[in-house]
Design a protein around this motif. Structure first.
Motif, PDB file in Angstrom:
ATOM      1  N   PHE A 109     -25.642 -35.180 -14.407  1.00 47.70           N
ATOM      2  CA  PHE A 109     -26.345 -36.449 -14.274  1.00 47.70           C
ATOM      3  C   PHE A 109     -25.564 -37.509 -15.032  1.00 47.70           C
ATOM      4  CE2 PHE A 109     -29.262 -39.731 -15.747  1.00 47.70           C
ATOM      5  CZ  PHE A 109     -29.918 -40.050 -14.570  1.00 47.70           C
ATOM      6  N   ALA A 110     -25.520 -38.719 -14.494  1.00 46.15           N
ATOM      7  CA  ALA A 110     -24.944 -39.865 -15.187  1.00 46.15           C
ATOM      8  C   ALA A 110     -25.661 -41.110 -14.684  1.00 46.15           C
ATOM      9  CB  ALA A 110     -23.447 -39.958 -14.924  1.00 46.15           C
ATOM     10  N   VAL A 161     -25.157 -36.247  -7.836  1.00 40.02           N
ATOM     11  CA  VAL A 161     -25.755 -37.380  -8.541  1.00 40.02           C
ATOM     12  C   VAL A 161     -24.669 -38.278  -9.132  1.00 40.02           C
ATOM     13  CG1 VAL A 161     -27.259 -38.044 -10.466  1.00 40.02           C
ATOM     14  CG2 VAL A 161     -27.853 -36.096  -9.034  1.00 40.02           C
ATOM     15  N   VAL A 162     -23.629 -37.681  -9.677  1.00 40.71           N
ATOM     16  CA  VAL A 162     -22.536 -38.446 -10.277  1.00 40.71           C
ATOM     17  C   VAL A 162     -21.746 -39.165  -9.178  1.00 40.71           C
ATOM     18  CG1 VAL A 162     -20.444 -38.295 -11.679  1.00 40.71           C
ATOM     19  CG2 VAL A 162     -22.444 -36.888 -12.257  1.00 40.71           C
ATOM     20  N   SER A 189     -26.268 -33.714 -18.968  1.00 37.81           N
ATOM     21  CA  SER A 189     -26.801 -34.972 -18.459  1.00 37.81           C
ATOM     22  C   SER A 189     -26.423 -36.125 -19.377  1.00 37.81           C
ATOM     23  CB  SER A 189     -28.325 -34.892 -18.372  1.00 37.81           C
ATOM     24  OG  SER A 189     -28.724 -33.838 -17.520  1.00 37.81           O
ATOM     25  N   LEU A 190     -25.690 -37.067 -18.832  1.00 37.64           N
ATOM     26  CA  LEU A 190     -25.293 -38.250 -19.590  1.00 37.64           C
ATOM     27  C   LEU A 190     -26.221 -39.402 -19.235  1.00 37.64           C
ATOM     28  CD1 LEU A 190     -21.433 -38.131 -19.286  1.00 37.64           C
ATOM     29  CD2 LEU A 190     -22.739 -38.109 -21.395  1.00 37.64           C
ATOM     30  N   THR A 214     -30.029 -31.514 -18.773  1.00 35.28           N
ATOM     31  CA  THR A 214     -29.537 -30.594 -19.789  1.00 35.28           C
ATOM     32  C   THR A 214     -28.855 -31.401 -20.885  1.00 35.28           C
ATOM     33  OG1 THR A 214     -27.513 -30.307 -18.502  1.00 35.28           O
ATOM     34  CG2 THR A 214     -29.254 -28.685 -18.162  1.00 35.28           C
ATOM     35  N   PRO A 215     -28.851 -30.930 -22.107  1.00 30.75           N
ATOM     36  CA  PRO A 215     -28.227 -31.685 -23.189  1.00 30.75           C
ATOM     37  C   PRO A 215     -26.754 -31.955 -22.897  1.00 30.75           C
ATOM     38  CG  PRO A 215     -29.501 -29.851 -24.064  1.00 30.75           C
ATOM     39  CD  PRO A 215     -29.458 -29.680 -22.574  1.00 30.75           C
TER      40      PRO A 215
END
Length: 120
Positions: free
Chosen positions: A62-63, A94-95, A29-30, A9-10
């Motif tokens: 997300f990273a 995820v992070v 999401s980074l 996602t942005p």
């Protein structure tokens, strides 16, 4: 197949000063493309003079290692200025995994949530 598991996602990065704490909030999401947004907010935190910075990753889904690099640089900057940087969750799996796999969780002050991070 890994790419199919995550819907990116942005990324949105905002910041505000709350009770003398510079708070950076991240959602989405980074990755390599959006890491400069976090880097810019961390630079503002560094220049703010606030005694503490909280980076809220509770809405980040997300990273990647690019983001980890930005966080590590921010941690070093805060340490040099004798200021505290706290990374707050709760963290998306995820992070959390990024911190675990890279062995960097111990390098940061992690908080379970933003209210705890704001307490100090």
């Amino acid at each position: 197949m890994l790419a199919d598991m995550y819907v990116h996602t942005p990324a949105v990065v905002t910041h505000a000063v709350e009770d003398e704490v510079f708070v950076v909030r991240v959602s989405g999401s980074l990755d390599h493309d959006s890491a400069p947004l976090l880097e810019e907010a961390c630079a503002l935190a560094k220049d703010s003079g606030a005694p503490r910075t909280v980076i809220d990753l509770s809405l980040a889904d997300f990273a990647d290692s690019t983001v980890l690099h930005v966080l590590l640089a921010a941690q070093r900057d805060h340490h040099r200025q004798d200021r505290k940087l706290i990374v707050a969750g709760p963290f998306h799996e995820v992070v959390r995994r990024l911190f675990e796999v890279t062995g960097t969780a111990g390098y940061f002050t992690l908080a379970d949530n933003v209210p705890r991070a704001l307490e100090g």
